[in-house]
Design a protein around this motif. Structure first.
Motif, PDB file in Angstrom:
ATOM      1  N   SER A   3       0.812  -1.222   0.000  1.00 21.44           N
ATOM      2  CA  SER A   3       0.000   0.000   0.000  1.00 21.44           C
ATOM      3  C   SER A   3       0.842   1.268   0.000  1.00 21.44           C
ATOM      4  CB  SER A   3      -0.869  -0.018   1.267  1.00 21.44           C
ATOM      5  OG  SER A   3      -1.381   1.266   1.527  1.00 21.44           O
ATOM      6  N   SER A   4       0.273   2.316  -0.593  1.00 21.39           N
ATOM      7  CA  SER A   4       0.905   3.636  -0.547  1.00 21.39           C
ATOM      8  C   SER A   4       0.988   4.172   0.882  1.00 21.39           C
ATOM      9  CB  SER A   4       0.118   4.618  -1.427  1.00 21.39           C
ATOM     10  OG  SER A   4      -1.252   4.574  -1.089  1.00 21.39           O
ATOM     11  N   GLU A   5       0.201   3.592   1.812  1.00 20.50           N
ATOM     12  CA  GLU A   5       0.309   4.007   3.220  1.00 20.50           C
ATOM     13  C   GLU A   5       1.712   3.726   3.760  1.00 20.50           C
ATOM     14  OE1 GLU A   5      -2.037   5.494   5.707  1.00 20.50           O
ATOM     15  OE2 GLU A   5      -2.479   6.225   3.711  1.00 20.50           O
ATOM     16  N   TYR A  28      -1.405   0.407  10.752  1.00 22.11           N
ATOM     17  CA  TYR A  28      -1.695  -0.255   9.472  1.00 22.11           C
ATOM     18  C   TYR A  28      -0.507  -0.122   8.515  1.00 22.11           C
ATOM     19  CZ  TYR A  28      -3.596  -0.856   4.750  1.00 22.11           C
ATOM     20  OH  TYR A  28      -3.787  -1.244   3.444  1.00 22.11           O
ATOM     21  N   LEU A  82      -0.042  -0.361  -4.226  1.00 23.87           N
ATOM     22  CA  LEU A  82      -1.204   0.283  -4.835  1.00 23.87           C
ATOM     23  C   LEU A  82      -1.623   1.518  -4.053  1.00 23.87           C
ATOM     24  CD1 LEU A  82      -1.090  -2.260  -6.480  1.00 23.87           C
ATOM     25  CD2 LEU A  82      -3.582  -2.488  -6.246  1.00 23.87           C
ATOM     26  N   PHE A  83      -1.875   2.587  -4.785  1.00 25.84           N
ATOM     27  CA  PHE A  83      -2.422   3.799  -4.189  1.00 25.84           C
ATOM     28  C   PHE A  83      -3.935   3.616  -4.065  1.00 25.84           C
ATOM     29  CE2 PHE A  83       1.017   7.060  -3.999  1.00 25.84           C
ATOM     30  CZ  PHE A  83       2.065   6.185  -4.267  1.00 25.84           C
ATOM     31  N   PHE A 127     -14.753   4.225   4.323  1.00 27.33           N
ATOM     32  CA  PHE A 127     -13.686   4.931   3.598  1.00 27.33           C
ATOM     33  C   PHE A 127     -14.242   6.240   3.044  1.00 27.33           C
ATOM     34  CE2 PHE A 127     -12.711   0.435   3.565  1.00 27.33           C
ATOM     35  CZ  PHE A 127     -11.408   0.419   4.010  1.00 27.33           C
ATOM     36  N   LYS A 129     -18.092   7.181   1.810  1.00 28.09           N
ATOM     37  CA  LYS A 129     -18.809   7.918   2.852  1.00 28.09           C
ATOM     38  C   LYS A 129     -19.395   9.192   2.245  1.00 28.09           C
ATOM     39  CE  LYS A 129     -17.999  10.300   7.249  1.00 28.09           C
ATOM     40  NZ  LYS A 129     -17.125  10.443   8.430  1.00 28.09           N
ATOM     41  N   GLY A 167     -13.565  14.595   8.488  1.00 31.95           N
ATOM     42  CA  GLY A 167     -12.315  14.989   9.144  1.00 31.95           C
ATOM     43  C   GLY A 167     -11.523  15.979   8.311  1.00 31.95           C
ATOM     44  N   ASN A 168     -10.276  15.607   8.006  1.00 33.91           N
ATOM     45  CA  ASN A 168      -9.335  16.499   7.340  1.00 33.91           C
ATOM     46  C   ASN A 168      -9.693  16.699   5.860  1.00 33.91           C
ATOM     47  OD1 ASN A 168      -7.086  17.800   6.380  1.00 33.91           O
ATOM     48  ND2 ASN A 168      -5.654  16.131   6.835  1.00 33.91           N
ATOM     49  N   ARG A 176      -4.952  12.630  -1.871  1.00 34.22           N
ATOM     50  CA  ARG A 176      -4.770  11.231  -2.226  1.00 34.22           C
ATOM     51  C   ARG A 176      -4.725  11.082  -3.742  1.00 34.22           C
ATOM     52  NH1 ARG A 176      -3.742  10.983   2.227  1.00 34.22           N
ATOM     53  NH2 ARG A 176      -4.257   9.488   3.872  1.00 34.22           N
ATOM     54  N   VAL A 185      -9.408  15.956  -0.248  1.00 36.72           N
ATOM     55  CA  VAL A 185     -10.717  15.466   0.206  1.00 36.72           C
ATOM     56  C   VAL A 185     -11.774  16.536  -0.109  1.00 36.72           C
ATOM     57  CG1 VAL A 185     -12.063  14.777   2.245  1.00 36.72           C
ATOM     58  CG2 VAL A 185      -9.703  13.968   1.976  1.00 36.72           C
ATOM     59  N   PHE A 198     -13.125  12.550  13.336  1.00 37.41           N
ATOM     60  CA  PHE A 198     -12.625  11.850  12.140  1.00 37.41           C
ATOM     61  C   PHE A 198     -11.198  12.251  11.765  1.00 37.41           C
ATOM     62  CE2 PHE A 198     -17.271  11.746  11.770  1.00 37.41           C
ATOM     63  CZ  PHE A 198     -17.436  10.360  11.770  1.00 37.41           C
ATOM     64  N   ARG A 226      -7.211  11.973  12.352  1.00 36.85           N
ATOM     65  CA  ARG A 226      -6.361  10.865  12.799  1.00 36.85           C
ATOM     66  C   ARG A 226      -5.227  11.324  13.717  1.00 36.85           C
ATOM     67  NH1 ARG A 226      -6.590   7.444   7.098  1.00 36.85           N
ATOM     68  NH2 ARG A 226      -8.864   7.434   7.168  1.00 36.85           N
ATOM     69  N   GLU A 258      -1.426  11.900  10.438  1.00 35.57           N
ATOM     70  CA  GLU A 258      -2.043  11.916   9.104  1.00 35.57           C
ATOM     71  C   GLU A 258      -0.993  11.677   8.020  1.00 35.57           C
ATOM     72  OE1 GLU A 258      -4.255  11.352   6.954  1.00 35.57           O
ATOM     73  OE2 GLU A 258      -5.704  12.983   7.163  1.00 35.57           O
TER      74      GLU A 258
HETATM   75  P1  GDR Z   1      -6.836   5.712   3.535  1.00 33.32           P
HETATM   76  O1  GDR Z   1      -8.365   5.840   3.064  1.00 33.32           O
HETATM   77  O2  GDR Z   1      -6.655   5.945   4.967  1.00 33.32           O
HETATM   78  O3  GDR Z   1      -6.034   6.531   2.574  1.00 33.32           O
HETATM   79  O4  GDR Z   1      -6.573   4.150   3.288  1.00 33.32           O
HETATM   80  P2  GDR Z   1      -9.602   6.657   3.675  1.00 33.32           P
HETATM   81  O5  GDR Z   1     -10.586   6.742   2.576  1.00 33.32           O
HETATM   82  O6  GDR Z   1     -10.058   6.092   4.968  1.00 33.32           O
HETATM   83  O7  GDR Z   1      -8.977   8.106   3.988  1.00 33.32           O
HETATM   84  C1  GDR Z   1      -8.448   8.946   2.969  1.00 33.32           C
HETATM   85  C2  GDR Z   1      -8.174  10.335   3.529  1.00 33.32           C
HETATM   86  O8  GDR Z   1      -9.412  10.980   3.817  1.00 33.32           O
HETATM   87  C3  GDR Z   1      -9.283  11.656   5.076  1.00 33.32           C
HETATM   88  N1  GDR Z   1     -10.592  11.827   5.707  1.00 33.32           N
HETATM   89  C4  GDR Z   1     -11.422  10.850   6.092  1.00 33.32           C
HETATM   90  N2  GDR Z   1     -11.321   9.501   5.992  1.00 33.32           N
HETATM   91  C5  GDR Z   1     -12.359   8.751   6.446  1.00 33.32           C
HETATM   92  N3  GDR Z   1     -12.296   7.404   6.348  1.00 33.32           N
HETATM   93  N4  GDR Z   1     -13.469   9.321   7.022  1.00 33.32           N
HETATM   94  C6  GDR Z   1     -13.608  10.675   7.148  1.00 33.32           C
HETATM   95  O9  GDR Z   1     -14.614  11.169   7.649  1.00 33.32           O
HETATM   96  C7  GDR Z   1     -12.536  11.478   6.653  1.00 33.32           C
HETATM   97  N5  GDR Z   1     -12.338  12.819   6.596  1.00 33.32           N
HETATM   98  C8  GDR Z   1     -11.165  13.020   6.017  1.00 33.32           C
HETATM   99  C9  GDR Z   1      -8.346  10.754   5.879  1.00 33.32           C
HETATM  100  O10 GDR Z   1      -7.814  11.465   7.002  1.00 33.32           O
HETATM  101  C10 GDR Z   1      -7.336  10.377   4.815  1.00 33.32           C
HETATM  102  O11 GDR Z   1      -6.369  11.370   4.719  1.00 33.32           O
HETATM  103  C11 GDR Z   1      -7.080   3.470   2.161  1.00 33.32           C
HETATM  104  C12 GDR Z   1      -7.345   2.011   2.568  1.00 33.32           C
HETATM  105  O12 GDR Z   1      -7.994   1.354   1.517  1.00 33.32           O
HETATM  106  C13 GDR Z   1      -6.065   1.295   2.890  1.00 33.32           C
HETATM  107  O13 GDR Z   1      -6.333  -0.094   3.117  1.00 33.32           O
HETATM  108  C14 GDR Z   1      -5.109   1.444   1.701  1.00 33.32           C
HETATM  109  O14 GDR Z   1      -3.890   0.812   1.964  1.00 33.32           O
HETATM  110  C15 GDR Z   1      -4.883   2.920   1.385  1.00 33.32           C
HETATM  111  O15 GDR Z   1      -6.138   3.515   1.106  1.00 33.32           O
HETATM  112  C16 GDR Z   1      -3.985   3.128   0.183  1.00 33.32           C
END
Ligand code: GDR
Ligand code: NDP
Length: 322
Positions: A124-126, A148, A175-176, A187, A191, A210-211, A216, A250, A275, A277, A280
């Motif tokens: 993962s890109s994480e 993670y 993978l990104f 996710f 959402k 959240g942020n 991404r 976002v 929401f 983290r 981040e």
């Molecule tokens: P990510 O995906 O953490 O990148 O992991 P996610 O969609 O959860 O978050 C992406 C970004 O959005 C911001 N964010 C929020 N995220 C969620 N879930 N809910 C919120 O309300 C919200 N507000 C802002 C997050 O802070 C973050 O920056 C996904 C997963 O599929 C992993 O398994 C995978 O490895 C990576 O993508 C690449």
């Protein structure tokens, strides 16, 4: 007939990969874990075209048994505790499944058929986390920012290590983010698309998020599973970054989804610290040049097309219910 085993077949990527492999004529087998209520929504449409086996990444014997029964030529390890926020709440479970689970799968292969099986690990890109360079490539140093991300770094290197230690055909796809109408609702993309539709239909009042500034590199899951398959068809095993090469905030995601249903996102969006983290990942931007050059892989669906596709699918779902 070629045969493949997919762990996490019931997840977003597993369902798309199963469809792709069926189209290519594979006998497709999947690992599913025991649950008190069987919800196979994403793969129900595949019916008896796939064969499911009960096993768990935390249970080596169950993986060995599946390997013995199926004798697959290709193994795609997609199973994981994949939601980043949960990895702070359940760090040890995340380590068990997402990190050491990879070793269990590799051990099961090594014990049964180390020379015959080709293994794909869902990296993962994480792993890039607090990015050390932009864009991120196969040689960018890792700096994970969540339990993670740390677990995925372990999974990545144990895969490389089995390749180098035992000459096994093991690859890691970095993978990104990739999304689809089948994305879990926790996710951020799903959402947001689900909320935009629910607000439009009067089923929800606001979107708590959240942020908004996180960036991404988002693509479409069906494009990305094609890259997984291509990686296992190469003469020698190697690791690849799979990304769109474009990054969006976002905020842009929310704007795109709400615009598609004709709403002003600012009227309905509330920022909620719940929401945000503990640490981040601010910016992800992948460079898929190697994948394009060696695999001939290119994404076909753009960010805007993807978000509109997800909104349309959510609209259809709610309309079908009413
Ligand atoms: P990510 O995906 O953490 O990148 O992991 P996610 O969609 O959860 O978050 C992406 C970004 O959005 C911001 N964010 C929020 N995220 C969620 N879930 N809910 C919120 O309300 C919200 N507000 C802002 C997050 O802070 C973050 O920056 C996904 C997963 O599929 C992993 O398994 C995978 O490895 C990576 O993508 C690449
Ligand atoms: P999902 O969360 O949708 O699917 C994960 C799957 O893993 C689910 O089917 C789940 O089972 C299964 N699983 C969880 N724990 C276990 C266990 N202990 N034993 C067996 N199976 C288990 O993830 P995605 O499809 O989105 O992602 C696939 C893989 O790719 C994951 O490893 C993820 O970390 C990784 N990844 C994903 C990216 C993305 O943007 N989607 C980007 C980069 C990497 P159940 O259905 O029962 O819950």
């Amino acid at each position: 007939m070629k045969s493949a085993l997919i762990t996490g077949i019931n997840g977003q990527d597993g369902s798309y990969l199963a469809e792709l492999l069926l189209d290519k004529g594979y006998a497709v087998h999947g690992v599913v874990r025991r649950s008190s209520t069987e919800t196979f929504e994403r793969i129900a449409h595949l019916g008896d075209r796939i064969t499911l086996h009960q096993a768990d990444l935390n249970d080596l014997a169950s993986l060995v048994e599946v390997m013995q029964t199926v004798k697959p030529m290709e193994v795609y390890n997609l199973a994981a505790q994949s939601f980043v926020p949960t990895s702070w709440k359940q760090p040890l479970l995340t380590t068990d499944v997402t990190a050491t689970g990879v070793t269990r799968m590799l051990e099961a292969i090594r014990l049964i058929d180390p020379k015959g099986v080709r293994f794909y690990q869902a990296s993962s890109s994480e792993m890039f986390g607090k990015v050390q360079e932009t864009p991120q490539t196969e040689t960018t140093a890792f700096y994970p920012r969540s339990p993670y991300g740390v677990a995925k770094v372990y999974g990545h290197f144990i895969t490389v290590n089995y390749r180098e230690s035992y000459s096994m055909y093991c690859v890691s796809g970095i993978l990104f983010n990739h999304e689809s109408p089948r994305r879990g609702k926790e996710f951020v993309t799903r959402k947001v698309t689900d909320a935009a539709v629910r607000i439009k239909l009067g089923l929800q009042k606001e979107l708590r998020i959240g942020n908004l500034e996180a960036r991404r590199d988002w693509g479409f899951a069906a494009d990305y599973v094609r890259a997984m398959w291509l990686m296992l068809q190469q003469p020698t095993p190697d690791d690849f970054v799979i990304a769109s090469g474009k990054t969006h905030t976002v905020r842009e995601l929310v704007q795109t989804a709400f615009e598609h249903v004709g709403l002003d996102w600012q009227k309905y969006t509330v920022q909620d610290p719940a929401f945000v983290r503990p640490a981040e990942v601010d910016l992800l931007l992948g460079d898929p040049a190697k994948a394009e050059r060696v695999l001939g892989w290119k994404p076909e669906v753009s960010f805007g097309q993807l978000i509109r596709m997800m909104v349309d699918a959510d609209l259809k779902r709610y309309e079908a219910r009413s």
